[in-house]
Design a protein around this motif. Structure first.
Motif, PDB file in Angstrom:
ATOM      1  N   GLN A 121       0.819  -1.216   0.000  1.00 41.71           N
ATOM      2  CA  GLN A 121       0.000   0.000   0.000  1.00 41.71           C
ATOM      3  C   GLN A 121       0.855   1.269   0.000  1.00 41.71           C
ATOM      4  O   GLN A 121       0.369   2.353   0.261  1.00 41.71           O
ATOM      5  N   ALA A 122       2.143   1.111  -0.308  1.00 40.64           N
ATOM      6  CA  ALA A 122       3.050   2.256  -0.214  1.00 40.64           C
ATOM      7  C   ALA A 122       3.564   2.721  -1.572  1.00 40.64           C
ATOM      8  O   ALA A 122       4.507   3.496  -1.636  1.00 40.64           O
ATOM      9  N   GLY A 123       2.947   2.247  -2.659  1.00 44.25           N
ATOM     10  CA  GLY A 123       3.331   2.739  -3.971  1.00 44.25           C
ATOM     11  C   GLY A 123       4.298   1.876  -4.736  1.00 44.25           C
ATOM     12  O   GLY A 123       4.717   2.237  -5.840  1.00 44.25           O
ATOM     13  N   PHE A 124       4.676   0.711  -4.191  1.00 49.73           N
ATOM     14  CA  PHE A 124       5.556  -0.202  -4.913  1.00 49.73           C
ATOM     15  C   PHE A 124       4.780  -0.892  -6.033  1.00 49.73           C
ATOM     16  O   PHE A 124       3.588  -1.183  -5.896  1.00 49.73           O
ATOM     17  N   VAL A 179       7.022 -10.330  -7.705  1.00 49.07           N
ATOM     18  CA  VAL A 179       8.062  -9.478  -8.296  1.00 49.07           C
ATOM     19  C   VAL A 179       7.719  -8.035  -7.958  1.00 49.07           C
ATOM     20  O   VAL A 179       6.595  -7.586  -8.207  1.00 49.07           O
ATOM     21  N   VAL A 180       8.664  -7.317  -7.367  1.00 47.73           N
ATOM     22  CA  VAL A 180       8.450  -5.928  -6.964  1.00 47.73           C
ATOM     23  C   VAL A 180       9.510  -5.049  -7.626  1.00 47.73           C
ATOM     24  O   VAL A 180      10.690  -5.413  -7.671  1.00 47.73           O
ATOM     25  N   VAL A 195       3.912  -4.039  -7.668  1.00 45.82           N
ATOM     26  CA  VAL A 195       3.928  -5.456  -7.291  1.00 45.82           C
ATOM     27  C   VAL A 195       3.169  -6.267  -8.334  1.00 45.82           C
ATOM     28  O   VAL A 195       2.036  -5.928  -8.692  1.00 45.82           O
ATOM     29  N   SER A 196       3.793  -7.337  -8.831  1.00 46.91           N
ATOM     30  CA  SER A 196       3.094  -8.255  -9.735  1.00 46.91           C
ATOM     31  C   SER A 196       3.177  -9.666  -9.163  1.00 46.91           C
ATOM     32  O   SER A 196       4.192 -10.064  -8.594  1.00 46.91           O
ATOM     33  N   LEU A 197       2.081 -10.410  -9.316  1.00 52.27           N
ATOM     34  CA  LEU A 197       1.981 -11.769  -8.801  1.00 52.27           C
ATOM     35  C   LEU A 197       1.625 -12.718  -9.931  1.00 52.27           C
ATOM     36  O   LEU A 197       0.745 -12.413 -10.737  1.00 52.27           O
TER      37      LEU A 197
END
Length: 352
Positions: free
Chosen positions: A144-147, A235-236, A149-151
């Motif tokens: 929730q901090a703007g990174f 993956v971030v 993220v893909s799953l």
């Protein structure tokens, strides 16, 4: 430097320990919302993990050595027949609860402040501390901090289970069924306990597992309470924003079948602290913030290639288990060879 660490698992505790031991931070606070001292089964430690521990905290490595279980054989069992080899991976296992307990004790002894409660919001931590380390796993607060993220779903469905006895070495148990195959990865992590990780085409209950394998499984507590899951590779990009940085599963997940998750967490912690120490990071003034940003880029540039290589290896391994039913017609020795090399994929990925 004052540092906050969110998450009291292997990644967070190792990071906190190294920050203090190497004098990079004068104050380190770890938040762990749910410390379950007896939860979990065993985790695998490759030899690289032992080498890292000996660099970071030699006496802690000696303590680990008193609790790890090593095995000298690998067995593949199918339809009542078995195939065993002594040409087995150089791996060891330790109870996850023991690993966390030893790290926790070492952190407290080193002067790390541990708080067994929910961490404050990331924004509040980032304002109050020079560095915030998110080591809170695949459901990280960092999401929730703007990174970015893909799953991605990788491999068959699985359940983490245990046995109340030690199996003989690393063991793969295969049970063909209508519509697919159930396969268990079992390995001892104590004198009377083993991990029993089961994959299959559908969820089945413990009584069905007992009927299929002739074994009574233990179902765990807390996060390991019996449930069937799908593995999601995480993956971030990037691994840091401002003074917030990710380590371990918060930054990346790698399929469990290659047994590298704990080591990757340890390696992240070491590389992060190396980068911070090398940059001589200071407080939150402009010069310090620029130095910190540069150190966090060095950390990611150092670790990302190794992590991506491990994720590639994990996907190759998971792909074999997803398609294991296609290998069942092979003679047992050839089936075993295919399993242990994941159809040659692991060998190809290690070629220079």
């Amino acid at each position: 430097m004052r540092a906050a660490v969110v998450g009291g698992g292997p990644a967070g505790l190792m990071t906190a320990l190294l920050l203090i031991r190497r004098g990079v931070a004068r104050e380190v606070v770890v938040w762990e919302r749910d410390r379950e001292e007896n939860a979990g089964f065993g985790v695998i430690l490759p030899p690289e993990a032992d080498a890292l521990l000996r660099r970071a905290a030699p006496h802690l490595a000696d303590e680990f050595a008193e609790h790890v279980v090593r095995w000298e054989t690998t067995t593949v069992e199918r339809d009542g027949d078995s195939w065993t080899t002594s040409a087995t991976p150089d791996l060891a296992a330790i109870a996850r609860a023991t690993l966390n307990r030893l790290l926790w004790q070492e952190c407290v002894s080193a002067g790390v402040i541990v708080r067994e409660r929910v961490a404050p919001r990331l924004h509040a931590l980032a304002t109050s501390y020079d560095l915030v380390v998110c080591a809170d796993g695949a459901g990280s607060l960092a999401d929730q901090a703007g990174f970015d993220v893909s799953l991605s779903q990788v491999g068959p469905r699985y359940a983490w289970l245990g046995l109340d006895r030690a199996v003989d070495g690393l063991t793969f148990l295969t049970r063909p069924v209508a519509g697919g195959v159930f396969m268990a990865h079992a390995y001892p992590f104590a004198s009377s306990a083993s991990t029993f990780l089961l994959e299959g085409p559908r969820a089945i209950d413990p009584e069905d597992i007992r009927a299929l394998f002739g074994l009574r499984v233990s179902t765990g507590t807390g996060d390991d309470t019996y449930q069937w899951r799908t593995f999601r590779e995480r993956v971030v990009r990037p691994w840091s924003l401002g003074n917030i940085v990710l380590v371990g599963d918060a930054a990346h997940t790698t399929h469990y079948s290659i047994g590298h998750g704990t080591y990757l967490a340890f390696a992240d912690a070491e590389a992060l602290v190396d980068a911070l120490a090398g940059a001589n990071t200071v407080g939150a003034n402009t010069a310090g913030a620029n130095t910190l940003a540069a150190a966090l880029r060095v950390y990611e540039d150092t670790r990302r290639p190794a992590v991506e290589s491990a994720q590639d290896l994990g996907r190759a391994s998971a792909a074999w288990f997803t398609q294991a039913v296609d290998e069942l017609d092979r003679p047992l020795s050839r089936f075993a060879a295919s399993l242990l090399t994941r159809g040659g994929r692991l060998l190809r990925d290690h070629e220079p």
